[in-house]
Design a protein around this motif. Structure first.
Motif, PDB file in Angstrom:
ATOM      1  N   GLU A  34     -12.188  -7.485   4.181  1.00 45.90           N
ATOM      2  CA  GLU A  34     -12.658  -8.677   3.743  1.00 45.90           C
ATOM      3  C   GLU A  34     -12.144  -9.846   4.704  1.00 45.90           C
ATOM      4  N   SER A  38     -13.667 -12.269   7.424  1.00 45.93           N
ATOM      5  CA  SER A  38     -13.551 -13.877   7.113  1.00 45.93           C
ATOM      6  C   SER A  38     -13.050 -14.406   8.641  1.00 45.93           C
ATOM      7  N   THR A  78     -21.546  -9.530   4.929  1.00 41.71           N
ATOM      8  CA  THR A  78     -22.343 -10.890   4.859  1.00 41.71           C
ATOM      9  C   THR A  78     -23.585 -10.775   4.795  1.00 41.71           C
ATOM     10  N   SER A 102     -16.025 -20.978   4.509  1.00 37.35           N
ATOM     11  CA  SER A 102     -14.676 -20.486   4.881  1.00 37.35           C
ATOM     12  C   SER A 102     -13.363 -21.224   4.412  1.00 37.35           C
ATOM     13  N   ASP A 105     -12.940 -20.263   0.784  1.00 39.58           N
ATOM     14  CA  ASP A 105     -12.356 -18.651   0.733  1.00 39.58           C
ATOM     15  C   ASP A 105     -10.775 -18.733   0.941  1.00 39.58           C
TER      16      ASP A 105
END
Length: 107
Positions: A34, A38, A78, A102, A105
Motif C-alpha cells: 500500500e 501510494s 486503486t 495522497s 493518507d
C-alpha cells in the motif's frame, strides 16, 4: 523488509507481525505494498519531476520484482491499471483530487 523492521524494533518476527495484524488489520506485505502504490501514485501525478520515467523505472525504484506483480497490486489497491491511472493523471481536476487524497493518507 520485515526482518529489518524486526531488527529496528529489537523484537522478533512473530511479535511484530502480530502487532501489525492487530493494530492495522493487515500483514507487513500488505502495508508495504500500500505504501509503495501510494508512492507510485504520487510519482505518476508529479509529471514535472517524474514524467520522464517509464512505468518500468518506477516499478524498479519501488522494489517490485516484476511489472506484472506491480500492475496486479496497483489495480487491486486503486481499481485502475497503472497505465489508466497515468493517463488520468494528465487530467488536472483528477490530479488535484488525487493529490489531496495522497496528502490525507500521509497524515
Amino acid at each position: 523488509s520485515l526482518q529489518d523492521l524486526v531488527e529496528f524494533c529489537g523484537s522478533n518476527q512473530k511479535y511484530v507481525s502480530r502487532v501489525l495484524n492487530e493494530d492495522f488489520g493487515k500483514s507487513f506485505n500488505q502495508l508495504l505494498n500500500e505504501h509503495r502504490i501510494s508512492v507510485a501514485k504520487q510519482r505518476f501525478l508529479d509529471t514535472d519531476n517524474y514524467g520522464h520515467l517509464t512505468i518500468e523505472a518506477i516499478v524498479r525504484e519501488l522494489g517490485f520484482k516484476s511489472r506484472s506483480t506491480f500492475s496486479k497490486t496497483f489495480k487491486k489497491i486503486t481499481g485502475l491499471s497503472p497505465s489508466e491511472f497515468q493517463r488520468l493523471a494528465t487530467d488536472k481536476d483528477y490530479r488535484d483530487t488525487q493529490e489531496q487524497e495522497s496528502h490525507q493518507d500521509l497524515e
